[in-house]
Design an enzyme around this catalytic site. Structure first.
Site, PDB file in Angstrom:
ATOM      1  N   LYS A   1      34.352  42.742  42.523  1.00 26.82           N
ATOM      2  CA  LYS A   1      35.800  42.516  42.581  1.00 26.82           C
ATOM      3  C   LYS A   1      36.070  41.033  42.763  1.00 26.82           C
ATOM      4  CE  LYS A   1      39.654  44.524  45.309  1.00 26.82           C
ATOM      5  NZ  LYS A   1      39.934  45.442  46.437  1.00 26.82           N
TER       6      LYS A   1
ATOM      7  N   SER B   1      43.049  48.965  45.174  1.00 21.50           N
ATOM      8  CA  SER B   1      43.141  47.715  44.450  1.00 21.50           C
ATOM      9  C   SER B   1      41.854  47.325  43.724  1.00 21.50           C
ATOM     10  CB  SER B   1      43.539  46.583  45.405  1.00 21.50           C
ATOM     11  OG  SER B   1      42.595  46.422  46.431  1.00 21.50           O
TER      12      SER B   1
ATOM     13  N   SER C   1      41.297  51.179  48.985  1.00 21.42           N
ATOM     14  CA  SER C   1      41.071  50.469  47.729  1.00 21.42           C
ATOM     15  C   SER C   1      39.693  50.608  47.123  1.00 21.42           C
ATOM     16  CB  SER C   1      41.415  48.987  47.903  1.00 21.42           C
ATOM     17  OG  SER C   1      42.800  48.855  48.132  1.00 21.42           O
TER      18      SER C   1
END
Lengths: 480, 63
Positions: free
Chosen positions: A91, A167, A191
């Site tokens: 990420k 996310s 997330s």
């Protein structure tokens, strides 16, 4: 915009790369080289990423150096590290040496490049893994979808008209699409678990403080966790073990010894498993409830229990998140407001205005609900709940309808995860394919189930996940 | 928009924005008021939750 192509039943998932465990084994035998695995990975990324928008950057030059180093070790018969040659991506809130850490935000794009890898990225490197790129996320991690105003929307590998969740949407979708066997994400209120659920992959949110967050762009220090996604429990466990260990650079990181899980077997007999009712049942739609029942049936769980403070924990987490996230970004909100995305900037400012008494009360609730959970763990070793209230919503869908109640999509997707991360419990999310009486195309959509353990009992979470995988209840489509 | 004196929440937001050094136009303030209103709704659950008088906050600092 990508064509609305539906990809179901694994038809669009082509795991030519194989699992991490297989890659390690085959490279060790000399049947494959790290360079060839990387070449296949690059081809897969080139083929799938245009439709899915998982990657915001690739690190192929670095990957080639790392793969070459593994192949050199193998050629001279040297011992290979545990993730030798395994491609992975992270990420884009993890520091990658020499790259700007975006955390999904345009306002970060002008920052200086990271001087060093994040701690767990460095540990993955030492374990022989090969970093292929940085992955898209919701801006500043503030949301349960990945509809990023600056870097685009990440789409669901099983249905391009639907979102990947957030996310850590890019992280989940890249693994779900078979581009990489492992990725890293973060979880503040869901997330990792929400995108794992929507993209049909395994995800691990360890105990708060288990894995160090040093070298990651923060969001809410009280709740930020980091962890892996994988296409199998073995791959999840391998990567988790590679990243374990204390780190004094992260003040929340527990100074605990390593507790490896990769060689552990399925659940030992006599494990007591409870099904969470109350809040977790009320806010799960029929598909999510069906998924929980499938998991409960496979694990032999029949007892229901309740975390009565779940609603309060979710509300407390909401307030703490608003306050800490708002405070973090306040100086730049004053100076550079228009550089923040429209979906996050007013929320962040509002959070920075929260009265102290709300935050203190929320932290007191957090401690009380934690104590309530510990009382549950006197009678149970694991707890079950759906990881998302629904299957993946359509991209841009504003509202979810859950048991005849409307809730905004962006906040509602985390309704079942937020109470658990508020109190820092370890969770493995497993992908289940309930396929009950829904419109035909929704039968092929996954939904995740949370396997929730007592603090530091990631071994039981992963053991239950193994049991479910062996029973054919939890799996990624397109398994080799 | 109502007068902020009729709306304590809006009055609080405007005062807090000024205190914290923000400078926004009326459209931006309206968006922030809306977001703060959502937080205030959630805060009702928090503030009404019964807790023992001496209950401590979740520990953070570990010297």
């Amino acid at each position: 915009m990508a064509a609305a192509v539906r990809i179901g039943s694994g038809a669009g998932v082509s795991p030519v790369i194989g699992s991490a465990a297989d890659i390690v084994r085959e490279i060790a035998k000399g049947a494959r080289s790290a360079a060839s695995v990387l070449a296949e990975t690059k081809a897969q990324i080139h083929a799938r990423n245009p439709d899915l928008n998982c990657f915001t950057a690739t690190t192929f030059e670095r990957a080639e150096r790392e793969a070459a180093a593994i192949d050199a070790l193998q050629a001279r018969g040297a011992p290979l590290p545990p993730l030798a040659g395994v491609p992975y991506a992270v990420k884009n809130l993890f520091d990658i040496e020499g790259m700007v850490t975006l955390a999904g935000a345009k306002v970060n794009a002008s920052n200086a490049p990271a001087a060093a890898d994040a701690t767990i990225v460095a540990r993955m490197r030492r374990a022989g893994a090969v970093l292929v790129g940085a992955l898209n996320m919701e801006e500043l991690a503030y949301g349960f979808v990945t509809e990023n105003p600056h870097y685009g929307t990440t789409r669901n590998p099983h249905d391009l008209t639907r979102g990947a969740g957030g996310s850590s949407g890019g992280s989940a979708a890249a693994v779900g699409a078979g581009m990489v066997p492992i990725s890293l994400g973060s979880d503040t209120s869901g997330s990792i678990r929400v995108p794992a659920s929507l993209c049909g992959v395994f995800g691990l949110k360890p105990t708060y403080g288990r894995l160090p967050r040093s070298g990651t762009f923060p969001f809410v220090n009280s709740f930020d966790h980091v962890g892996p996604f994988g296409r199998s429990v073995s791959d999840l466990a391998l990567s988790y073990d590679a990243m374990q260990g204390p780190d004094r650079l992260d003040p929340a990181c527990a100074q605990r010894p390593l507790e490896p899980v990769a060689t552990a077997s399925a659940l030992p007999p006599g494990i007591r498993i409870g099904i969470l009712g109350g809040w977790f049942h009320e806010w799960a739609d029929p598909t999510a409830r069906r998924a929980v029942q499938l998991v409960a049936g496979a694990l032999g769980a029949t007892d229901w229990t309740e975390l009565k403070g779940a609603e309060a924990a979710r509300a407390a987490a909401y307030i703490i998140t608003g306050a800490e996230g708002g405070a973090l970004h306040r100086p730049r909100l004053i100076e550079r407001y228009e550089e923040f995305g429209p979906a996050s900037r007013a929320r962040l400012v509002a959070g920075s205005l929260i009265p102290a008494s709300w935050v203190v009360q929320a932290q007191r609730i957090r401690q009380q609900v934690y104590r309530e959970a510990m009382e549950l763990f006197e009678n149970f070793d694991l707890l079950l709940a759906a990881a998302a209230p629904v299957v993946a919503p359509r991209v841009g869908q504003e509202t979810l309808v859950i048991n005849n109640r409307n809730i905004p999509t962006k906040a509602g997707l985390g309704v079942l995860t937020q109470p658990i991360s508020c109190i820092g419990l370890p969770v493995c999310t497993v992908p289940v394919w309930p396929g009950i009486d829904e419109p035909p195309h929704e039968k092929e959509l996954p939904i995740g189930v949370q396997l929730i353990g007592a603090p530091w009992r990631e071994d039981l979470c992963l053991g239950a996940a193994r049991t479910l995988e062996q029973a054919g209840v939890a799996y990624c489509v397109g398994q080799p | 928009m109502t007068q902020s004196s009729d709306n304590p929440l809006e009055a609080y937001v405007r005062a807090a924005l000024a205190l914290q050094g923000y400078r926004f136009d009326e459209r931006q303030i309206a968006e922030i008021v809306e977001q703060f209103s959502r937080l205030e709704t959630i805060a009702h659950t928090v503030m009404q939750w019964p807790l023992p008088f001496a209950s401590e906050a979740a520990p953070v600092f570990r010297p």
